[in-house]
Scaffold this motif. Structure first.
Motif, PDB file in Angstrom:
ATOM      1  N   LEU A 133      -6.720 -11.070  12.059  1.00  0.00           N
ATOM      2  CA  LEU A 133      -6.047 -10.598  10.834  1.00  0.00           C
ATOM      3  C   LEU A 133      -4.678  -9.668  11.299  1.00  0.00           C
ATOM      4  O   LEU A 133      -3.953  -9.183  10.364  1.00  0.00           O
ATOM      5  CB  LEU A 133      -6.799  -9.506  10.088  1.00  0.00           C
ATOM      6  N   ASP A 134      -4.366  -9.806  12.567  1.00  0.00           N
ATOM      7  CA  ASP A 134      -2.861  -9.021  12.820  1.00  0.00           C
ATOM      8  C   ASP A 134      -1.777  -9.721  12.252  1.00  0.00           C
ATOM      9  O   ASP A 134      -0.638  -9.330  12.347  1.00  0.00           O
ATOM     10  CB  ASP A 134      -3.045  -8.818  14.446  1.00  0.00           C
ATOM     11  N   VAL A 135      -2.076 -11.038  11.555  1.00  0.00           N
ATOM     12  CA  VAL A 135      -1.128 -11.806  10.975  1.00  0.00           C
ATOM     13  C   VAL A 135      -0.820 -11.347   9.748  1.00  0.00           C
ATOM     14  O   VAL A 135       0.164 -12.058   9.027  1.00  0.00           O
ATOM     15  CB  VAL A 135      -1.151 -13.409  11.258  1.00  0.00           C
ATOM     16  N   LEU A 136      -1.397 -10.454   9.203  1.00  0.00           N
ATOM     17  CA  LEU A 136      -1.300  -9.932   7.711  1.00  0.00           C
ATOM     18  C   LEU A 136       0.167  -9.269   7.664  1.00  0.00           C
ATOM     19  O   LEU A 136       0.454  -8.544   8.579  1.00  0.00           O
ATOM     20  CB  LEU A 136      -2.294  -8.928   7.207  1.00  0.00           C
ATOM     21  N   SER A 137       0.755  -9.448   6.578  1.00  0.00           N
ATOM     22  CA  SER A 137       2.023  -8.875   6.418  1.00  0.00           C
ATOM     23  C   SER A 137       1.815  -7.324   5.612  1.00  0.00           C
ATOM     24  O   SER A 137       1.063  -7.380   4.513  1.00  0.00           O
ATOM     25  CB  SER A 137       2.936  -9.553   5.436  1.00  0.00           C
ATOM     26  N   ILE A 138       2.044  -6.296   6.325  1.00  0.00           N
ATOM     27  CA  ILE A 138       1.770  -4.964   5.836  1.00  0.00           C
ATOM     28  C   ILE A 138       2.955  -4.492   5.251  1.00  0.00           C
ATOM     29  O   ILE A 138       4.001  -4.274   5.930  1.00  0.00           O
ATOM     30  CB  ILE A 138       1.083  -4.093   6.936  1.00  0.00           C
ATOM     31  N   HIS A 139       2.907  -3.964   3.699  1.00  0.00           N
ATOM     32  CA  HIS A 139       4.081  -3.333   3.453  1.00  0.00           C
ATOM     33  C   HIS A 139       3.885  -1.913   3.023  1.00  0.00           C
ATOM     34  O   HIS A 139       2.834  -1.616   1.894  1.00  0.00           O
ATOM     35  CB  HIS A 139       4.468  -4.083   2.207  1.00  0.00           C
ATOM     36  N   SER A 140       4.115  -0.977   3.576  1.00  0.00           N
ATOM     37  CA  SER A 140       3.430   0.516   3.382  1.00  0.00           C
ATOM     38  C   SER A 140       4.593   1.432   3.874  1.00  0.00           C
ATOM     39  O   SER A 140       5.473   1.094   4.457  1.00  0.00           O
ATOM     40  CB  SER A 140       2.073   0.784   3.984  1.00  0.00           C
ATOM     41  N   ASN A 141       4.036   2.871   3.996  1.00  0.00           N
ATOM     42  CA  ASN A 141       4.906   3.772   4.433  1.00  0.00           C
ATOM     43  C   ASN A 141       4.437   3.773   5.983  1.00  0.00           C
ATOM     44  O   ASN A 141       3.525   3.361   6.531  1.00  0.00           O
ATOM     45  CB  ASN A 141       4.532   5.304   3.669  1.00  0.00           C
ATOM     46  N   GLU A 142       5.334   4.695   6.479  1.00  0.00           N
ATOM     47  CA  GLU A 142       5.117   4.857   8.228  1.00  0.00           C
ATOM     48  C   GLU A 142       5.403   6.381   8.742  1.00  0.00           C
ATOM     49  O   GLU A 142       5.880   7.024   7.882  1.00  0.00           O
ATOM     50  CB  GLU A 142       6.001   3.979   8.981  1.00  0.00           C
ATOM     51  N   PHE A 143       4.566   6.590   9.634  1.00  0.00           N
ATOM     52  CA  PHE A 143       4.841   7.938  10.205  1.00  0.00           C
ATOM     53  C   PHE A 143       5.912   7.968  11.068  1.00  0.00           C
ATOM     54  O   PHE A 143       6.472   7.065  11.716  1.00  0.00           O
ATOM     55  CB  PHE A 143       3.474   8.357  10.985  1.00  0.00           C
ATOM     56  N   ASP A 199       0.345   1.924  10.812  1.00  0.00           N
ATOM     57  CA  ASP A 199      -0.673   1.796  11.932  1.00  0.00           C
ATOM     58  C   ASP A 199      -2.076   1.576  11.430  1.00  0.00           C
ATOM     59  O   ASP A 199      -2.873   1.438  12.320  1.00  0.00           O
ATOM     60  CB  ASP A 199      -0.183   2.812  12.868  1.00  0.00           C
ATOM     61  N   LEU A 200      -2.228   2.684  10.446  1.00  0.00           N
ATOM     62  CA  LEU A 200      -3.859   2.688  10.277  1.00  0.00           C
ATOM     63  C   LEU A 200      -4.427   1.344   9.653  1.00  0.00           C
ATOM     64  O   LEU A 200      -5.278   0.880  10.046  1.00  0.00           O
ATOM     65  CB  LEU A 200      -3.966   3.659   9.197  1.00  0.00           C
ATOM     66  N   ILE A 201      -3.507   0.863   8.947  1.00  0.00           N
ATOM     67  CA  ILE A 201      -3.713  -0.437   7.895  1.00  0.00           C
ATOM     68  C   ILE A 201      -3.813  -1.502   9.245  1.00  0.00           C
ATOM     69  O   ILE A 201      -4.963  -2.263   9.238  1.00  0.00           O
ATOM     70  CB  ILE A 201      -2.823  -0.779   7.150  1.00  0.00           C
ATOM     71  N   ARG A 202      -3.003  -1.384  10.050  1.00  0.00           N
ATOM     72  CA  ARG A 202      -2.860  -2.504  11.018  1.00  0.00           C
ATOM     73  C   ARG A 202      -4.061  -2.531  12.124  1.00  0.00           C
ATOM     74  O   ARG A 202      -4.619  -3.477  12.533  1.00  0.00           O
ATOM     75  CB  ARG A 202      -1.529  -2.333  11.860  1.00  0.00           C
ATOM     76  N   SER A 245       0.720  -1.336   0.066  1.00  0.00           N
ATOM     77  CA  SER A 245      -0.187  -0.120   0.051  1.00  0.00           C
ATOM     78  C   SER A 245       0.876   1.231   0.097  1.00  0.00           C
ATOM     79  O   SER A 245       1.994   1.258   0.560  1.00  0.00           O
ATOM     80  CB  SER A 245      -0.949  -0.099   1.201  1.00  0.00           C
ATOM     81  N   TYR A 246       0.402   2.087  -0.675  1.00  0.00           N
ATOM     82  CA  TYR A 246       0.969   3.733  -0.703  1.00  0.00           C
ATOM     83  C   TYR A 246       0.482   4.330   0.478  1.00  0.00           C
ATOM     84  O   TYR A 246       0.991   5.533   0.761  1.00  0.00           O
ATOM     85  CB  TYR A 246       0.466   4.739  -1.774  1.00  0.00           C
TER      86      TYR A 246
END
Length: 561
Positions: A430-440, A419-422, A413-414
Motif C-alpha cells: 500500500l505504499d503506492v497510495l497517493s497521500i494528500h495531507s499536512n506534514e510536520f 508520515d503517520l498515514i504512510r 486527510s486533515y
C-alpha cells in the motif's frame, strides 16, 4: 461447572442463536450485495437466472428434509423432536409449493437437475454434520449415549439455522425495496414466500430449537456450533454468488466500469474513516509520553517542558476545539433550511468551518504541543495504528487489480502528519497510495512543532479532488468519508459513500437538501435505471449520498465478494 458457566454466559449475552447471528450479521449482509439479490429485488432478473436458482434451491430443500430426519432421531426429548418434525413438515410443504412454481416458470421437473459446485458444498457440509462429521473428523462408528445423539442434533440444527435467518433477513431487505408498484414485480410470488410475515416465524422456530438443544452443552461444544454456524453463512453467500448472471449489473461497480473507456478513481478520508481513533490524539499522546516528567531539580525551571503541562495544554486545546466546532455547526444550522439540494449554499456555509479549522491548527502550532516528536516514533505509531475492520484489505485488493481496473487511490486527510498515514499503509503493497495531507516540519528528524498546512479545510479537500479529476477527464469516481469536512467531496464524486454515523454530517447535509440512502436500497434503484437503459447510472452532484455500516459493504459494492 462448565455447563453452568456456558449457560450463564449465554444468558448474559442473549440466546445462543441470537449471539451467533449478531457475530455473523456483517458477513451475512454481503449476500444482499450479490448481483443475483440486487437484480431480484429490482425486478429485472433474467428469467434463465431465476430458473437456475429455483432449480438449485430444490437440492437445498431436499437436503434440509434429510437433515431434519436425522436430527429428529437424535433429539433427546419429545418437545425437541416435535419441534423438528414441525420444521420438517414446513420444508415438505415448501417443496410442494416449489414444484408448482418450478412448473410455472418453465423448469422441467421430470429432468434431472444437476447441482452446481456451490450447492454441493453446502449440502455435503450439512449432511456430514448430521452424520457426526465435524471439523474434518470422521463420524463415530456408533453413538454411545443419548447425550452424544443430542449433540449431533444440536450441531445439525446449528448448521441449518443461519440459512433460515439469512433468508428471512434477505426477504425483509428485498420487500423494503420493492418499489411503489410492487404488485407488478415479476417474482413477487416467490418473494412473498420469504417475506418477513411468512419466513420470520420459521426462522424464530429453528432459533428457539437451537437454543433449547444448546442448554446442556459445554463451552467447547458451543464453540463447535458457532464454527458450524459461521461456515454455513459463508457457504450460503457462496451459493448466491454462484448464480449465473449475464446481464449488466450495478454490483460490483467494477463490473459496470469499463477500464478501457474510463479511469476508476477512489478517494477516501483517513481519520475515523480508515482509523478507529483520530490521529491528532495519537500524535499528541506520543509527544506527551516522550516528554520527561519533572524531577526535583527542574521542577521550577520555566524552560523545561513537563509532560503534565503538555497534557493540560492538549486537554485545553481539545476542549476548545470541540466547543467551537459544535458552535460552528450550530451556526450553520441556523441558516434557512433548503427543501431542494443546494450545493452552493452548502459551499458557502462550509467556508465558516474552513476558517474555524485554520484557527484551530494555528493554535496547535503556537502551543508547541507537537514539538520534539521523533519521526521514528511517528512511524512506529503508524505501523501499530488500528484501522477499521476490512479497510486495509479493501485497499490491498484495489492495488492488486490496479492495472486491470485502470484505477487510482487517493487519501485526502486533515491529518497533521503524512508520515503517520504512510506508515499505517506501508505494508501489503500500500505504499503506492497517493497521500494528500499536512506534514510536520522537521529539524534532523525531530518535529519543530510547526505544521506544513496543505490540507486543513473542506475547501482544500474539494480543490484537491477537482484537480485530480481534471487530470482524468473520463473517469468514474468514488469518495468514502465520515464527517462534515468530507461533504463537498462526497457530493462531487460520482458515488459518495458515508461510513459511520456522524450526526453532524447528516444534520448539515440534510439542512442543504442532501438525501442519505442505505447503499443496498440505492443499488436496487440504480439497477432499475440500468435495466431501463439509463447511462451513466452514477453521476456526481446528484444530492444523494449512500450510507454503509462497514468497509465490508464498500468492498462488496466496488469489488464484489
Amino acid at each position: 461447572m462448565e455447563i453452568v458457566a456456558a449457560a450463564a454466559a449465554a444468558a448474559e449475552e442473549g440466546s445462543v442463536a441470537r449471539r451467533f447471528w449478531n457475530k455473523s450479521q456483517k458477513e451475512a449482509l454481503l449476500a444482499a450485495y450479490t448481483p443475483f439479490v440486487v437484480c431480484l429485488a429490482a425486478g429485472g432478473l433474467e428469467l434463465d437466472t431465476f430458473r437456475h436458482y429455483i432449480a438449485q434451491d430444490f437440492h437445498f430443500l431436499k437436503t434440509f428434509v434429510q437433515a431434519y430426519e436425522i436430527a429428529e432421531d437424535c433429539a433427546d426429548d419429545e418437545d425437541a423432536a416435535s419441534a423438528i418434525s414441525e420444521l420438517k413438515k414446513a420444508v415438505l410443504k415448501e417443496l410442494k409449493m416449489h414444484d408448482s412454481i418450478v412448473e410455472e416458470w418453465g423448469v422441467d421437473i421430470t429432468k434431472e437437475i444437476i447441482p452446481n459446485p456451490a450447492t454441493v458444498k453446502y449440502t455435503n457440509f450439512l449432511l456430514a454434520t448430521a452424520s457426526g462429521i465435524v471439523e474434518g473428523g470422521k463420524a463415530p462408528a456408533k453413538i454411545a449415549t443419548p447425550f452424544e445423539k443430542t449433540k449431533i442434533a444440536a450441531y445439525t440444527v446449528g448448521a441449518m439455522t443461519p440459512c433460515m435467518r439469512l433468508y428471512a433477513f434477505l426477504g425483509k431487505e428485498i420487500v423494503k425495496n420493492l418499489g411503489p408498484d410492487e404488485n407488478s414485480h415479476p417474482y413477487k410470488k416467490w418473494i412473498d414466500n420469504y417475506s418477513p410475515i411468512n419466513f420470520e416465524t420459521a426462522a424464530l422456530q429453528i432459533e428457539e430449537l437451537l437454543d433449547k438443544l444448546s442448554v446442556s452443552l459445554t463451552g467447547e461444544e458451543l464453540e463447535v456450533i458457532e464454527k458450524l454456524y459461521l461456515q454455513a453463512v459463508k457457504l450460503e453467500i457462496e451459493f448466491f454468488c454462484a448464480q449465473p448472471i449475464s446481464q449488466r449489473t450495478t454490483v460490483p461497480l467494477t463490473r459496470l466500469h469499463d477500464p478501457l473507456e474510463q479511469r476508476l478513481i477512489l478517494f477516501s478520508d483517513f481519520d475515523l474513516t480508515c482509523t478507529v481513533v483520530d490521529s491528532s490524539a495519537i500524535l499528541a499522546e506520543i509527544a506527551i509520553l516522550r516528554t520527561p516528567k519533572a524531577d526535583g531539580s527542574d521542577r521550577d525551571d520555566p524552560n523545561v517542558r513537563k509532560s503534565s503541562d503538555l497534557r493540560s495544554s492538549w486537554k485545553a486545546l481539545s476542549s476548545q476545539y470541540t466547543e467551537e466546532y459544535e458552535q460552528c455547526i450550530e451556526n450553520i444550522l441556523t441558516t434557512e433550511e433548503s427543501k431542494d439540494f443546494d450545493y452552493e449554499g452548502l459551499l458557502k456555509a462550509l467556508e465558516q468551518l474552513s476558517e474555524f479549522e485554520k484557527r484551530a491548527n494555528l493554535r496547535v502550532c503556537e502551543s508547541e504541543v507537537l514539538k520534539g516528536l521523533n519521526i521514528e516514533d511517528i512511524k512506529r505509531a503508524g505501523e501499530r495504528l488500528i484501522l477499521q475492520d476490512g479497510c486495509k484489505r479493501f485497499f490491498q485488493n484495489i492495488v492488486m487489480k490496479k492495472e486491470e481496473l485502470n484505477g487510482d487511490i487517493h487519501l485526502l486527510s486533515y491529518c497533521w502528519c503524512g508520515d503517520l498515514i504512510r506508515s499505517a499503509f506501508s505494508s501489503g503493497g500500500l505504499d503506492v497510495l497517493s497521500i494528500h495531507s499536512n506534514e510536520f516540519q522537521y529539524e534532523e528528524s525531530i518535529s519543530t512543532g510547526e505544521i506544513v498546512r496543505k490540507m486543513e479545510t473542506p475547501l482544500d479537500k474539494i480543490q484537491a479532488l477537482k484537480d485530480i479529476l481534471q487530470n482524468s477527464p473520463k473517469h468514474l469516481s468514488v469518495y468514502i468519508g465520515d464527517s462534515v469536512g468530507d461533504l463537498l467531496c462526497l457530493l462531487e464524486a460520482d458515488v459518495g459513500i458515508v461510513i459511520g454515523s456522524s450526526g453532524s454530517l447528516r444534520q448539515v447535509g440534510s439542512h442543504f437538501g442532501v438525501s442519505f440512502v442505505p447503499l443496498f436500497a440505492g443499488l436496487v434503484k440504480k439497477q432499475r435505471l440500468l435495466d431501463g437503459g439509463a447511462s451513466p447510472v452514477w453521476k456526481g452532484l446528484s444530492g444523494v449520498l449512500y450510507t454503509v455500516s462497514s468497509w465490508a459493504e464498500v468492498h462488496a459494492f466496488i469489488l464484489g465478494i
